[in-house]
Write an enzyme that holds these catalytic residues in place. Structure first.
Site, PDB file in Angstrom:
ATOM      1  N   SER A  49     104.369  92.986  11.352  1.00 35.98           N
ATOM      2  CA  SER A  49     104.144  93.819  12.526  1.00 35.98           C
ATOM      3  C   SER A  49     105.482  94.188  13.144  1.00 35.98           C
ATOM      4  CB  SER A  49     103.299  93.062  13.567  1.00 35.98           C
ATOM      5  OG  SER A  49     103.230  93.778  14.783  1.00 35.98           O
ATOM      6  N   ARG A 299     102.024  97.309   5.637  1.00 34.67           N
ATOM      7  CA  ARG A 299     100.675  96.921   6.063  1.00 34.67           C
ATOM      8  C   ARG A 299     100.014  98.110   6.736  1.00 34.67           C
ATOM      9  NH1 ARG A 299      96.111  95.281   6.173  1.00 34.67           N
ATOM     10  NH2 ARG A 299      95.368  93.257   6.887  1.00 34.67           N
ATOM     11  N   THR A 335      98.901  93.127  19.314  1.00 30.25           N
ATOM     12  CA  THR A 335      98.865  91.671  19.292  1.00 30.25           C
ATOM     13  C   THR A 335      98.234  91.106  20.556  1.00 30.25           C
ATOM     14  OG1 THR A 335     100.841  91.598  17.899  1.00 30.25           O
ATOM     15  CG2 THR A 335     100.259  89.584  19.060  1.00 30.25           C
ATOM     16  N   CYS A 494     100.786 104.370  -2.303  1.00 27.34           N
ATOM     17  CA  CYS A 494     101.023 102.931  -2.410  1.00 27.34           C
ATOM     18  C   CYS A 494     102.515 102.642  -2.256  1.00 27.34           C
ATOM     19  CB  CYS A 494     100.523 102.402  -3.751  1.00 27.34           C
ATOM     20  SG  CYS A 494     100.978 100.678  -4.063  1.00 27.34           S
ATOM     21  N   CYS A 518     101.291  94.060  -5.658  1.00 20.08           N
ATOM     22  CA  CYS A 518     100.547  94.373  -4.434  1.00 20.08           C
ATOM     23  C   CYS A 518     101.098  93.641  -3.212  1.00 20.08           C
ATOM     24  CB  CYS A 518      99.076  94.020  -4.630  1.00 20.08           C
ATOM     25  SG  CYS A 518      98.026  94.457  -3.229  1.00 20.08           S
ATOM     26  N   CYS A 521      98.590  95.682   1.514  1.00 21.75           N
ATOM     27  CA  CYS A 521      98.609  96.605   2.659  1.00 21.75           C
ATOM     28  C   CYS A 521      97.262  97.272   2.856  1.00 21.75           C
ATOM     29  CB  CYS A 521      99.711  97.650   2.490  1.00 21.75           C
ATOM     30  SG  CYS A 521      99.355  98.979   1.316  1.00 21.75           S
ATOM     31  N   CYS A 524      95.327 101.646  -0.537  1.00 20.49           N
ATOM     32  CA  CYS A 524      94.524 102.201  -1.631  1.00 20.49           C
ATOM     33  C   CYS A 524      93.035 102.158  -1.316  1.00 20.49           C
ATOM     34  CB  CYS A 524      94.823 101.461  -2.939  1.00 20.49           C
ATOM     35  SG  CYS A 524      94.553  99.674  -2.877  1.00 20.49           S
TER      36      CYS A 524
END
Length: 549
Positions: A49, A299, A335, A494, A518, A521, A524
């Site tokens: 984040s 992410r 958050t 991606c 991978c 995130c 896809c």
């Protein structure tokens, strides 16, 4: 294994729920068992984040947090700036919007570090936390009520056979199951669909963005702790929603990232390369040039806001944090709202489990959680900004003008609520109608890098000999549709190079999935125009290994 409460996901929302459950039960002299499972190898390893933390929820959850010497929340914001990047070399300063005022009140943090600290606080209260255990399937009782989660098996080969290290997953049963998986969690999506939670709330579909981030170590003379910079504009086109952030953290570290709305329409956009282009702008480059890139990651995040929040409770449990979607987009903060949702869910679970009217065993009703959250400042905050993100559907300049009117004049009190457009996967134009592809320069190795170098910095790792956690529903759809119509956009959206086309023995292009790359995130699962990719959990403990993100 049986518990009173099972929390899936050791992020800020899940840990806040666990802490509130334990503090409430101990204050009342009650014994409530709480278990938290986390798919990352350790707490924080899957947390990413760009974070300027508002401590509103933390002040309520742990009032004495400032007195804890181990607390990593130290760097208060010292300056705010907001710039429009009008070209690759030129920018225009604008007044910082009211929603983005951080100076003197909020803190620049690594959320990975904050969650590890929260986990220690939770364990000290008696919460059981098991890292490296991925929630694979929901468990239902005879009448369809959720009663827990089954974790993933270990040691299954790609062929489906058991390897020598095979260990079956564990059934974890609970009277309350709280899903705190973060954005686009696989179990959360299952309950939203199975129980019709969006329809029950009259909510719209969720909308998303992809955030790509790095953390750098910079020379001391270049480091200005507490500096916060936000940008919009370049490299995004007029019709693409996107922006960047630069946050000076503690210990001569700088966090920076680029966020692009996944409702973009150009199939030739490469999200990783857009991030590299953004870093080359003088406004960004001056903060990191001469430093060393430490970590890379990506992410997705929820951007639907109030309009997209589903019903929060389901039979046997509830959605908390980004599993539901409480991000305040104009603030670029989620958050504090995620933690407040966890706090409210923990309090509701405690009250239901200890009520005189509670059944002696079996699931309890969590509907009071949603009622409490709707009475809280979370709902008030999201209601006030509900129209700002949809206002950017008309483009950057109209969106900024609308946001200014909303923030300074209307202040969220307008009697209308704007709707989102089509779901993100429906926005791509076919190649025949697409703009020219962006020109992406070669990486300079100073502030911009190739993908393999960046992936190495993410620490991501998956056992090659296991079934792919990226489930392709129709194996030929990519070659029939995605490649000829859209140019294979999965190779570009991606940010980890998971998808690529390779010629087969007949010279025909075939999709190859590099699942080991991978970053979890979930882009896809969201952006594929045919909805042909389903993200599921791999073996627990695998994926990225973030420490400062």
């Amino acid at each position: 294994m049986r518990y009173d409460v099972l929390v899936v996901g050791a992020g800020p929302a899940g840990l806040s729920a666990a802490i509130r459950l334990k503090t409430s039960s101990q204050a009342a002299g009650k014994d409530i068992s709480v278990c938290v499972i986390e798919k990352g190898a350790e707490v924080g390893s899957h947390i990413l984040s760009g974070n300027v933390l508002e401590t509103k929820a933390l002040d309520e959850l742990i009032p004495e947090w400032k007195d804890d010497p181990d607390c990593p929340i130290k760097v208060k914001v010292t300056s705010d700036s907001f710039r429009v990047l009008a070209s690759p070399t030129w920018s225009l300063p604008l007044p910082t919007p009211p929603t983005m005022h951080n100076k003197g009140k909020n803190y620049v943090v690594s959320l990975s570090e904050v969650t590890r600290w929260l986990a220690k606080r939770a364990e000290a209260l008696g919460v059981e936390i098991y890292s490296g255990f991925a929630g694979k399937n929901l468990l239902y009782n005879w009448d369809g009520v959720v009663e827990g989660v089954a974790t993933n098996d270990f040691g299954i080969a790609k062929s489906g056979h058991h390897k020598s290290n095979f260990a079956p997953g564990v059934d974890l049963r609970a009277r309350v199951t709280l899903l705190a998986e973060g954005c686009r969690g696989s179990l959360s999506e299952e309950v939203i669909s199975r129980f019709g939670l969006r329809q029950a709330a009259g909510a719209q579909h969720q909308t998303y963005a992809l955030g790509i981030k790095e953390v750098w170590q910079v020379p001391e003379a270049q480091h200005k702790p507490g500096t916060v910079v936000h940008t919009v504009g370049y490299p995004a086109s007029h019709g693409t929603y996107g922006g960047g952030f630069i946050y000076h953290m503690a210990d001569q570290r700088v966090a920076l990232g680029y966020v692009i709305g996944l409702d973009y329409d150009n199939p030739l956009i490469n999200t990783f390369q857009e991030f590299q282009r953004w870093k080359q702008h003088p406004v960004v480059r001056k903060h990191i040039e001469g430093g060393t890139c430490l970590q890379y990651g990506a992410r997705t995040l929820n951007e639907g806001g109030l309009q997209s929040i589903p019903k929060l409770s389901f039979p046997g449990g509830a959605l908390v944090g980004c599993s539901a979607g409480f991000l305040n987009v104009p603030k670029i903060k989620g958050t504090h709202t995620a933690m407040m949702s966890g706090l409210a869910a923990g309090e509701a679970a405690f009250r239901q489990l200890t009520s005189d009217k509670a059944p002696a065993k079996g699931p309890v009703d969590m509907s009071t959680y949603e009622e409490a959250l709707k009475r809280s400042w979370v709902w008030e905050e999201l209601t006030a900004v509900r129209n700002i993100r949809p206002g950017f559907r008309a483009g950057l300049i109209p969106g900024l003008l609308h946001a200014a009117v909303d923030a300074y004049i209307l202040r969220g009190k307008e009697p209308w609520t704007l709707r989102h457009g089509r779901p993100d996967h429906e926005h791509l134009k076919p190649l025949s109608a697409a703009p020219a592809p962006p020109a992406y320069p070669k990486p300079d190795g100073v502030v911009s890098f190739d993908l393999n170098t960046s992936l190495y910095r993410s620490g991501t790792n998956h056992d090659h000999d296991q079934p792919s956690h990226l489930k392709i529903k129709d194996g030929g759809a990519f070659e029939r549709s995605n490649l000829p119509h859209y140019g294979g956009p999965e190779t570009r959206y991606c940010p980890a190079g998971v998808y690529e086309y390779r010629p087969d023995q007949h010279g025909r292009q075939k999709l190859h999935v590099n699942a080991q790359n991978c970053l979890h995130c979930k882009a896809c699962d969201i952006k594929d125009p045919g909805r042909n990719i389903k993200w599921t959990v791999p073996e627990g403990g695998q994926g990225p290994s973030y420490t400062a993100m």
